[in-house]
Scaffold this motif. Structure first.
Motif, PDB file in Angstrom:
ATOM      1  N   VAL A  69       0.939   5.809   8.576  1.00 32.70           N
ATOM      2  CA  VAL A  69       0.785   5.341   7.189  1.00 32.70           C
ATOM      3  C   VAL A  69       1.621   6.197   6.235  1.00 32.70           C
ATOM      4  O   VAL A  69       2.322   5.680   5.352  1.00 32.70           O
ATOM      5  CB  VAL A  69      -0.709   5.346   6.795  1.00 32.70           C
ATOM      6  CG1 VAL A  69      -0.873   5.228   5.299  1.00 32.70           C
ATOM      7  CG2 VAL A  69      -1.425   4.213   7.461  1.00 32.70           C
ATOM      8  N   MET A  83       4.839  -0.640   1.814  1.00 29.90           N
ATOM      9  CA  MET A  83       3.587  -0.084   1.299  1.00 29.90           C
ATOM     10  C   MET A  83       2.415  -1.032   1.566  1.00 29.90           C
ATOM     11  O   MET A  83       1.299  -0.570   1.824  1.00 29.90           O
ATOM     12  CB  MET A  83       3.742   0.175  -0.198  1.00 29.90           C
ATOM     13  CG  MET A  83       2.884   1.289  -0.698  1.00 29.90           C
ATOM     14  SD  MET A  83       3.250   2.828   0.104  1.00 29.90           S
ATOM     15  CE  MET A  83       4.424   3.500  -1.022  1.00 29.90           C
ATOM     16  N   ASP A  84       2.665  -2.355   1.558  1.00 28.99           N
ATOM     17  CA  ASP A  84       1.617  -3.302   1.958  1.00 28.99           C
ATOM     18  C   ASP A  84       1.222  -3.094   3.414  1.00 28.99           C
ATOM     19  O   ASP A  84       0.026  -3.099   3.755  1.00 28.99           O
ATOM     20  CB  ASP A  84       2.113  -4.734   1.778  1.00 28.99           C
ATOM     21  CG  ASP A  84       2.376  -5.055   0.331  1.00 28.99           C
ATOM     22  OD1 ASP A  84       1.800  -4.352  -0.512  1.00 28.99           O
ATOM     23  OD2 ASP A  84       3.135  -5.987   0.059  1.00 28.99           O
ATOM     24  N   ALA A  90       1.430  -0.328   5.031  1.00 30.30           N
ATOM     25  CA  ALA A  90       0.676   0.921   5.102  1.00 30.30           C
ATOM     26  C   ALA A  90      -0.777   0.714   4.697  1.00 30.30           C
ATOM     27  O   ALA A  90      -1.690   1.231   5.355  1.00 30.30           O
ATOM     28  CB  ALA A  90       1.341   1.969   4.205  1.00 30.30           C
ATOM     29  N   LEU A  91      -1.018  -0.072   3.639  1.00 28.01           N
ATOM     30  CA  LEU A  91      -2.397  -0.305   3.179  1.00 28.01           C
ATOM     31  C   LEU A  91      -3.200  -1.068   4.225  1.00 28.01           C
ATOM     32  O   LEU A  91      -4.347  -0.698   4.547  1.00 28.01           O
ATOM     33  CB  LEU A  91      -2.358  -1.077   1.862  1.00 28.01           C
ATOM     34  CG  LEU A  91      -3.687  -1.294   1.151  1.00 28.01           C
ATOM     35  CD1 LEU A  91      -4.348   0.028   0.901  1.00 28.01           C
ATOM     36  CD2 LEU A  91      -3.472  -2.016  -0.149  1.00 28.01           C
ATOM     37  N   ALA A 137      -4.042   1.210   7.141  1.00 29.95           N
ATOM     38  CA  ALA A 137      -5.115   2.146   6.822  1.00 29.95           C
ATOM     39  C   ALA A 137      -6.472   1.465   6.912  1.00 29.95           C
ATOM     40  O   ALA A 137      -7.432   2.026   7.473  1.00 29.95           O
ATOM     41  CB  ALA A 137      -4.899   2.731   5.424  1.00 29.95           C
TER      42      ALA A 137
END
Lengths: 88, 114
Positions: A45, A61-62, A64-65, A68
Motif C-alpha cells: 500500500v 491511490m484507489d 491502495a485504498l 488496505a
C-alpha cells in the motif's frame, strides 16, 4: 534530488517485501503467516502511494485504498476463524 | 512564498525518511524476533507510523489535490484499522494455543480467561 529520494524509497520497499515472504514460508504457526501477509500488504500500500505520486496518477491511490480495506477484512476474518472456529 | 515551499519540502522529505525508517525497523523485527507476539509488536509499527508518515509526506508534497486527499484517507484508515487487526490476531493466537518464547517472564492473560 526529490526524484532520487522517491526512487530510492521505492527500491527500499521492494527489498522490504523479502523478509515478509521469508516469514510466510518459514513461520512456525498460522498467526505468524497472517502477520507477515498483513505487513506485506501494508508495504505494498505504501509503495502504491509513492508510485502514485511519482507517476502523478490518482488511480494507483484507489488501488491502495481497496487493498488496505481487503487486508483489514481478511485479517479480522482469519483471526475470528482461528479463535472461534466459525467465520460469521 | 518561496521560503514556505522550501520548508514544506524539507519537512516532507524528513517525514518520508522517518516513515521508511519505521518500515525498516518492522522488517528487522519480523526477521529477528523470537515470538509471534514480539513480531506482532514490531509489524504494527509499519501499519501505523510507517504508512501514516509516508502518506502525510505525500500530502505535504502535493497539497490538497485529489492525490493528497486520497493519500491522507489511506493513511487515516491504516492508522485506525492496524491496531484493531493486531489486537484481534494476537488474541486469536493466544486462545489458539501458540506458546510464548522461552525467555518470557510473565503471562497474565493466561490467568484471566482460564
Amino acid at each position: 534530488m526529490n526524484s532520487l529520494l522517491l526512487d530510492l524509497s521505492l527500491l527500499f520497499m521492494m527489498v522490504a517485501i523479502i523478509p515478509c515472504v521469508y516469514r510466510v514460508i518459514k513461520g512456525p504457526t498460522i498467526p505468524d503467516r497472517v502477520i507477515a501477509v498483513d505487513a506485506m500488504t501494508t508495504v505494498i500500500v505504501v509503495m502504491l502511494g509513492v508510485y502514485s505520486y511519482v507517476q502523478e496518477s490518482v488511480f494507483f491511490m484507489d488501488v491502495a485504498l481497496v487493498l488496505a480495506i481487503i487486508s483489514f477484512v481478511g485479517t479480522v476474518t482469519i483471526s475470528k476463524y482461528l479463535d472461534e472456529g466459525v467465520v460469521l | 512564498m518561496i521560503t514556505t515551499e522550501i520548508v514544506l519540502e524539507f519537512f516532507s522529505n524528513f517525514i518520508l525518511i522517518l516513515g521508511l525508517m519505521f518500515v525498516f525497523l518492522g522488517m528487522l523485527g519480523i526477521l529477528r524476533l523470537p515470538d509471534v507476539y514480539n513480531r506482532l509488536h514490531a509489524t504494527t509499527k509499519i501499519g501505523t507510523l510507517g504508512a501514516f508518515g509516508v502518506m502525510l509526506s505525500i500530502l505535504m508534497k502535493v497539497g490538497f489535490t485529489p492525490i493528497g486527499v486520497k493519500a491522507i484517507t489511506v493513511g487515516l484508515f491504516l492508522l485506525l484499522t492496524a491496531p484493531v487487526a493486531a489486537h484481534m490476531i494476537g488474541r486469536a493466537a493466544h486462545r489458539h494455543g501458540v506458546d510464548l518464547c522461552d525467555i518470557s517472564v510473565i503471562d497474565e492473560y493466561d490467568k484471566t480467561y482460564k
